[in-house]
Design a protein around this motif. Structure first.
Motif, PDB file in Angstrom:
ATOM      1  N   GLU A 310       0.766  -1.369   0.088  1.00 18.63           N
ATOM      2  CA  GLU A 310       0.139  -0.184   0.067  1.00 18.63           C
ATOM      3  C   GLU A 310       0.963   1.317   0.015  1.00 18.63           C
ATOM      4  O   GLU A 310       0.639   2.090  -0.898  1.00 18.63           O
ATOM      5  N   LEU A 311       2.044   1.158   0.775  1.00 14.69           N
ATOM      6  CA  LEU A 311       2.781   2.428   0.889  1.00 14.69           C
ATOM      7  C   LEU A 311       3.577   2.421  -0.429  1.00 14.69           C
ATOM      8  O   LEU A 311       3.660   3.829  -0.810  1.00 14.69           O
ATOM      9  N   LEU A 312       4.045   1.486  -1.002  1.00 21.07           N
ATOM     10  CA  LEU A 312       4.632   1.752  -2.173  1.00 21.07           C
ATOM     11  C   LEU A 312       3.984   2.314  -3.367  1.00 21.07           C
ATOM     12  O   LEU A 312       4.299   2.746  -4.251  1.00 21.07           O
ATOM     13  N   GLU A 313       2.533   1.813  -3.206  1.00 22.72           N
ATOM     14  CA  GLU A 313       1.688   2.312  -4.293  1.00 22.72           C
ATOM     15  C   GLU A 313       1.533   3.765  -4.230  1.00 22.72           C
ATOM     16  O   GLU A 313       1.531   4.395  -5.152  1.00 22.72           O
ATOM     17  N   LYS A 314       1.362   4.190  -3.064  1.00 19.38           N
ATOM     18  CA  LYS A 314       1.070   5.725  -2.480  1.00 19.38           C
ATOM     19  C   LYS A 314       2.234   6.317  -3.003  1.00 19.38           C
ATOM     20  O   LYS A 314       2.246   7.513  -3.555  1.00 19.38           O
ATOM     21  N   HIS A 315       3.574   5.906  -2.823  1.00 19.33           N
ATOM     22  CA  HIS A 315       4.755   6.606  -2.934  1.00 19.33           C
ATOM     23  C   HIS A 315       5.670   5.876  -3.809  1.00 19.33           C
ATOM     24  O   HIS A 315       6.860   5.388  -3.417  1.00 19.33           O
ATOM     25  N   PRO A 316       5.453   5.834  -5.015  1.00 17.34           N
ATOM     26  CA  PRO A 316       6.233   4.970  -5.904  1.00 17.34           C
ATOM     27  C   PRO A 316       7.630   5.353  -6.002  1.00 17.34           C
ATOM     28  O   PRO A 316       8.629   4.584  -6.391  1.00 17.34           O
ATOM     29  N   ASP A 317       7.919   6.581  -5.566  1.00 16.73           N
ATOM     30  CA  ASP A 317       9.289   6.798  -5.983  1.00 16.73           C
ATOM     31  C   ASP A 317      10.226   6.909  -4.400  1.00 16.73           C
ATOM     32  O   ASP A 317      11.356   7.220  -4.278  1.00 16.73           O
ATOM     33  N   ALA A 318       9.426   6.378  -3.519  1.00 16.19           N
ATOM     34  CA  ALA A 318      10.241   6.582  -1.968  1.00 16.19           C
ATOM     35  C   ALA A 318      11.277   5.385  -2.058  1.00 16.19           C
ATOM     36  O   ALA A 318      11.097   4.485  -2.770  1.00 16.19           O
ATOM     37  N   ILE A 319      12.051   5.472  -1.150  1.00 14.10           N
ATOM     38  CA  ILE A 319      12.956   4.525  -0.685  1.00 14.10           C
ATOM     39  C   ILE A 319      12.540   3.757   0.597  1.00 14.10           C
ATOM     40  O   ILE A 319      12.696   4.479   1.616  1.00 14.10           O
ATOM     41  N   PRO A 320      11.933   2.646   0.337  1.00 12.26           N
ATOM     42  CA  PRO A 320      11.706   1.909   1.633  1.00 12.26           C
ATOM     43  C   PRO A 320      12.777   1.188   2.403  1.00 12.26           C
ATOM     44  O   PRO A 320      13.785   0.839   1.624  1.00 12.26           O
ATOM     45  N   LEU A 321      13.034   1.489   3.570  1.00 12.42           N
ATOM     46  CA  LEU A 321      14.196   0.703   4.341  1.00 12.42           C
ATOM     47  C   LEU A 321      13.893   0.680   5.598  1.00 12.42           C
ATOM     48  O   LEU A 321      12.931   1.113   6.415  1.00 12.42           O
ATOM     49  N   SER A 322      14.844  -0.081   6.397  1.00 13.97           N
ATOM     50  CA  SER A 322      15.022  -0.032   7.851  1.00 13.97           C
ATOM     51  C   SER A 322      16.444   0.405   8.145  1.00 13.97           C
ATOM     52  O   SER A 322      17.518  -0.382   7.651  1.00 13.97           O
ATOM     53  N   ALA A 323      16.523   1.476   9.028  1.00 17.57           N
ATOM     54  CA  ALA A 323      17.837   1.890   9.348  1.00 17.57           C
ATOM     55  C   ALA A 323      18.620   0.787  10.164  1.00 17.57           C
ATOM     56  O   ALA A 323      19.735   1.016  10.295  1.00 17.57           O
ATOM     57  N   HIS A 324      17.780  -0.186  10.851  1.00 13.06           N
ATOM     58  CA  HIS A 324      18.443  -1.262  11.306  1.00 13.06           C
ATOM     59  C   HIS A 324      18.974  -2.365  10.565  1.00 13.06           C
ATOM     60  O   HIS A 324      19.586  -3.340  11.203  1.00 13.06           O
ATOM     61  N   ARG A 325      18.746  -2.465   9.352  1.00 10.62           N
ATOM     62  CA  ARG A 325      19.293  -3.499   8.406  1.00 10.62           C
ATOM     63  C   ARG A 325      20.340  -2.996   7.471  1.00 10.62           C
ATOM     64  O   ARG A 325      20.259  -1.942   6.587  1.00 10.62           O
ATOM     65  N   PRO A 326      21.532  -3.586   7.681  1.00  9.54           N
ATOM     66  CA  PRO A 326      22.711  -3.233   6.956  1.00  9.54           C
ATOM     67  C   PRO A 326      22.580  -3.440   5.533  1.00  9.54           C
ATOM     68  O   PRO A 326      22.931  -2.244   4.732  1.00  9.54           O
ATOM     69  N   GLU A 327      21.843  -4.372   4.877  1.00  8.96           N
ATOM     70  CA  GLU A 327      21.863  -4.325   3.554  1.00  8.96           C
ATOM     71  C   GLU A 327      20.919  -3.078   2.797  1.00  8.96           C
ATOM     72  O   GLU A 327      21.175  -2.594   1.903  1.00  8.96           O
ATOM     73  N   ASP A 328      19.867  -2.667   3.678  1.00  7.40           N
ATOM     74  CA  ASP A 328      19.121  -1.612   3.265  1.00  7.40           C
ATOM     75  C   ASP A 328      19.855  -0.572   3.201  1.00  7.40           C
ATOM     76  O   ASP A 328      19.904   0.673   2.249  1.00  7.40           O
ATOM     77  N   VAL A 329      20.807  -0.190   4.211  1.00  4.34           N
ATOM     78  CA  VAL A 329      21.539   1.114   4.367  1.00  4.34           C
ATOM     79  C   VAL A 329      22.571   1.245   3.298  1.00  4.34           C
ATOM     80  O   VAL A 329      22.634   2.023   2.656  1.00  4.34           O
ATOM     81  N   SER A 330      23.170  -0.003   2.917  1.00  3.23           N
ATOM     82  CA  SER A 330      24.127  -0.109   1.788  1.00  3.23           C
ATOM     83  C   SER A 330      23.520   0.246   0.328  1.00  3.23           C
ATOM     84  O   SER A 330      24.125   0.860  -0.450  1.00  3.23           O
ATOM     85  N   ALA A 331      22.235  -0.218   0.206  1.00  2.00           N
ATOM     86  CA  ALA A 331      21.480   0.189  -1.073  1.00  2.00           C
ATOM     87  C   ALA A 331      21.272   1.624  -1.119  1.00  2.00           C
ATOM     88  O   ALA A 331      21.615   2.379  -1.741  1.00  2.00           O
ATOM     89  N   LEU A 332      20.860   2.378   0.001  1.00  2.00           N
ATOM     90  CA  LEU A 332      20.795   3.805   0.178  1.00  2.00           C
ATOM     91  C   LEU A 332      21.872   4.576  -0.348  1.00  2.00           C
ATOM     92  O   LEU A 332      22.044   5.439  -0.913  1.00  2.00           O
ATOM     93  N   ARG A 333      23.232   3.820   0.275  1.00  3.34           N
ATOM     94  CA  ARG A 333      24.292   4.477   0.005  1.00  3.34           C
ATOM     95  C   ARG A 333      24.542   4.471  -1.161  1.00  3.34           C
ATOM     96  O   ARG A 333      25.016   5.482  -2.039  1.00  3.34           O
ATOM     97  N   LYS A 334      24.114   3.367  -2.013  1.00  3.46           N
ATOM     98  CA  LYS A 334      24.467   3.129  -3.575  1.00  3.46           C
ATOM     99  C   LYS A 334      23.577   4.394  -4.137  1.00  3.46           C
ATOM    100  O   LYS A 334      23.946   4.951  -5.095  1.00  3.46           O
TER     101      LYS A 334
END
Ligand code: GDP
Length: 352
Positions: A310-334
């Motif tokens: 639901e969230l992704l449909e509402k905000h298609p350009d958003a970056i979904p992540l968890s600051a607690h998950r290292p793999e998400d953080v490294s994707a954001l870094r990229k």
């Protein structure tokens, strides 16, 4: 009056209030008092100019009354007289919390100025309170003396603040050519956590409102060439009193100088949209709404699959992540590195 304190601070934040009241914040008795009954009691006691007589024992009588609205100085005085408790309104609470969390010299000066500005008109009104009788010792001369002291102190603080700000302007202009990402968003959204994860730094992370009052700037890790700086700004809050926005303008102006704003929201919070709106309006107020921005839906680890879709449909350009998950953080870094690389390519194309 029921919801005031809790809604101001958010669920689970009562310890912050207890802190302000020196651990004596007994909140339940007030919260449980039915609105009409409480009002009747306050009104009749206020008329008689005497403290509220309560049928419950003394332990349950509040020492502090906190109201989630702005109160006029005379409302505060009347409530204090009626309840025999110290009364804090919304601005009073926010100023008090800011005061406790200011760490740098700049933030301390800003907070002290905000505090004095909050106190000053309250003195003024009580000095000419419509010919009403004044309390003993509240003589005109004392009040004008206090007011002059506040004015002098404010002038002194202003000079000191200007000196500190000249320094930080220097530091800022030294950083001018560097690539900048600013994390902005509602307080408690997870900005400090993300900042820490992105930069490997020891920024304070607390499940408390306003843990961050000062701007922190760190280098994105691992280092890139050119360096990318990440800054974390003061958390926004709904109906931030105007005086306080002015006080924190210089802290917030860090956001203005960024090449990219990351709007961090707590996606697991059902009120995140209202919070996003608050952040947008604060940024608009300081003129930072022209800076490119991306929405970061944080705390996705707390969101179930249906809600995620639901969230992704509402905000298609958003970056979904968890600051607690290292793999998400490294994707954001990229993503950040890619953003700046694309930006640099554009610069090269624009420049002849
Ligand atoms: P700030 O006020 O925006 O800087 O927020 P903080 O970084 O201090 O985080 C506020 C609270 O949310 C802390 O208790 C964090 O541990 C928690 N938090 C931050 N990011 C996440 C996340 O991605 N998932 C979960 N479950 N909690 C998070």
């Amino acid at each position: 009056e029921g919801t005031g304190a809790a809604s101001l601070l958010g669920a689970g934040k009562l310890e912050e209030l207890a802190d302000i009241t020196g651990g004596r914040g007994i909140i339940t008795p007030i919260v449980k008092t039915p609105m009409t009954k409480a009002r009747k009691r306050f009104e009749s006691a206020a008329e008689a100019h005497e403290p509220v007589e309560d049928e419950t024992d003394d332990l349950r009588r509040p020492e502090f009354v906190i109201v989630d609205h702005e109160l006029t100085p005379s409302q505060i005085r009347n409530l204090e007289r009626a309840t025999g408790a110290q009364v804090l309104d919304r601005t009073g609470v926010i100023v008090e919390i800011f005061h406790r969390h200011a760490n740098t010299r700049e933030a301390k000066l800003q907070v002290e100025m905000a505090r004095l500005r909050y106190v000053a008109p309250r003195l003024r009104e009580s000095s000419n309170g419509g010919g009403r009788q004044q309390g003993p010792g509240a003589g005109e001369s004392n009040l004008s003396l206090d007011r002059r002291k506040i004015r002098d102190r404010l002038a002194e603080l202003k000079t000191q603040l200007e000196a500190v700000q000249r320094d930080s302007d220097h530091r800022r202009s030294a950083r001018k050519d560097q690539l900048r990402v600013a994390l902005v968003g509602y307080t408690n959204a997870g900005k400090s956590s993300l900042m820490r994860a992105l930069t490997g730094s020891q920024v304070l992370v607390q499940d408390k409102l306003f843990a961050t009052l000062d701007t922190t700037v760190r280098t994105l890790q691992p280092e890139t060439r050119p360096r990318i700086l990440v800054s974390d700004t003061v958390g926004f809050i709904k109906q931030l009193p105007h005086d306080l926005v002015a006080s924190f303008r210089s802290t917030l102006s860090e956001a203005l100088e960024a090449s990219l704003l990351l709007f961090v929201v707590d996606a697991s919070d059902p009120t995140y949209e209202a919070q996003l709106e608050v952040s947008r309006s604060v940024l608009h107020e300081i003129g930072a709404d022209v800076v490119p921005s991306r929405l970061v839906l944080n705390k996705m680890d707390r969101v179930d699959d249906a809600r995620r879709a639901e969230l992704l449909e509402k905000h298609p350009d958003a970056i979904p992540l968890s600051a607690h998950r290292p793999e998400d953080v490294s994707a954001l870094r990229k993503t950040l590195i890619a953003f700046f690389e694309a930006d640099m390519v554009e610069d090269v194309l624009v420049l002849p």
